[in-house]
Design an enzyme around this catalytic site. Sequence first.
Site, PDB file in Angstrom:
ATOM      1  N   ASN A   9       0.883  -1.167   0.000  1.00  0.00           N
ATOM      2  CA  ASN A   9       0.000   0.000   0.000  1.00  0.00           C
ATOM      3  C   ASN A   9       0.920   1.215   0.000  1.00  0.00           C
ATOM      4  OD1 ASN A   9      -1.799   2.042   0.502  1.00  0.00           O
ATOM      5  ND2 ASN A   9      -2.594   1.183   2.411  1.00  0.00           N
ATOM      6  N   ARG A  93      -2.707  -2.127  -3.263  1.00  0.00           N
ATOM      7  CA  ARG A  93      -3.874  -1.266  -3.108  1.00  0.00           C
ATOM      8  C   ARG A  93      -3.728  -0.150  -4.139  1.00  0.00           C
ATOM      9  NH1 ARG A  93      -5.767   1.935   2.331  1.00  0.00           N
ATOM     10  NH2 ARG A  93      -7.667   2.803   1.420  1.00  0.00           N
ATOM     11  N   HIS A 181     -12.358   3.833  -0.258  1.00  0.00           N
ATOM     12  CA  HIS A 181     -12.335   2.929   0.909  1.00  0.00           C
ATOM     13  C   HIS A 181     -13.012   1.598   0.590  1.00  0.00           C
ATOM     14  CE1 HIS A 181     -11.867   6.477   3.922  1.00  0.00           C
ATOM     15  NE2 HIS A 181     -10.703   5.895   3.719  1.00  0.00           N
ATOM     16  N   ARG A 241      -8.893  16.790   5.581  1.00  0.00           N
ATOM     17  CA  ARG A 241      -9.720  17.044   4.383  1.00  0.00           C
ATOM     18  C   ARG A 241     -11.064  17.635   4.787  1.00  0.00           C
ATOM     19  NH1 ARG A 241      -9.150  11.069   1.873  1.00  0.00           N
ATOM     20  NH2 ARG A 241      -7.362  10.644   3.201  1.00  0.00           N
ATOM     21  N   GLU A 331     -12.702   2.065  15.538  1.00  0.00           N
ATOM     22  CA  GLU A 331     -12.319   0.891  16.327  1.00  0.00           C
ATOM     23  C   GLU A 331     -11.904   1.260  17.751  1.00  0.00           C
ATOM     24  OE1 GLU A 331      -9.229  -1.192  14.107  1.00  0.00           O
ATOM     25  OE2 GLU A 331     -10.395  -0.819  12.288  1.00  0.00           O
TER      26      GLU A 331
END
Length: 396
Positions: A9, A93, A181, A241, A331
């Site tokens: 990634n 990715r 995502h 952002r 999480e």
Amino acid sequence: MSDAILVLNAGSSSLKFSVFLDDEPPKPFLRGQLEGLFTSPRFMARDEAGELAGSKEWSGGTKLGHDGAIEYLFDWGRQGALRGNRIVAAGHRVAHGGLKFTKAVRIGAEVMTALDELVPLVPLHQPHNLAAIKVVAQRAPDLPQVACFDTSFHRTQPAVAQMFALPRRFADEGIYRYGFHGLSYEYIASVLPRIDQRAATGRTIVAHLGNGASMCAMKNRQCIATTMGFSSIEGLPMGTRCGALDPGVLLYLMDRHNKDARALETLLYKESGLLGLSGISSDVRTLLASPDARAAEALDYFVYRIGRELGSLAAALGGLDAIIFTGGIGENSDVIRARVCREATWLGLILDEAANNAGGPKISRPDSRVAAWVVPANEELMIAQHTQHVLSSANE
Ligand code: ADP
């Protein structure tokens, strides 16, 4: 000794990697990252038990780019870190697959050309993803490589959810709501049947809340709407952002502040969101710990916008059966989860405070009409699985 899959990634200043043994399902073996590329590079890796498997810091000012990082990684692997296991494929990715790549694909010259053509749509992400692919191809020309896209999962959205009300010719040139995502959402969709059968077959909103943040509405585990759009600055406010912004603001900034595209890009991607609003930090932990009223207001805005999007996505779904929290904030922050769940009280969600404080996994009460869960993100596993499947179906 077994075959192993390398998952990469590549970001603007980091290269995250994982190694999975090629089992069914792929078994995590190593993970780590090279950070601070181009400025002050450092490397760290851990094995499957979480033990340190390697680390290094380069002196400040060392110009290690993606090529040097991948070279270092390959050498590190060869010098024993792989413990005799053999890398047989690399999965990447990749931010954007356009409308064309609705699933993961084996990379060859033709695919690479198509991915290069998508660079103008995501100039801050795609070039780094593609750079990693090119360096691996140079270092190991025979190693099969697979591209896994953050946009693919969203291609099941109905046409109305993917359009802008601009003259048609702009859609012809690729101006759509793509959504991002996707690998995170796809992973959640893949584990939902094991977690909550009603959520898997019903109407579920997944909130991926990390430095980048978005939400996805799934019906029967398929995306029907999502908050990110043409770019990854749309939708929720994020670490740096802006999220949803009236396009009139852009016109004003161009007219009155003489901002060109590059200046706006820096403003909207790097200086806005929680950082811009608080003037303190993009990090939710820092903001939660801060006594500054601007920190509190930035978090208020974050939660408020999530609440608004919950309503919008629930409307697109025609109701709601479950909410899933994932990503670093989703999480780990019981405080943010509790606040978001309160925004969903009107939808029938009753939070189980004790379960939420304990981190879940189920954080709604048994009498709650809408279930709420915490599910850790695992995009890397998704990439390893796609890589396995693309290559095994090519060999059939
Ligand atoms: P990325 O999008 O870069 O992968 P992550 O998913 O790692 O980001 O999420 C990073 C965010 O998670 C940061 O805002 C960080 O503050 C937040 N976070 C991590 N742990 C906690 C915690 N215990 N409490 C609150 N926020 C947390």
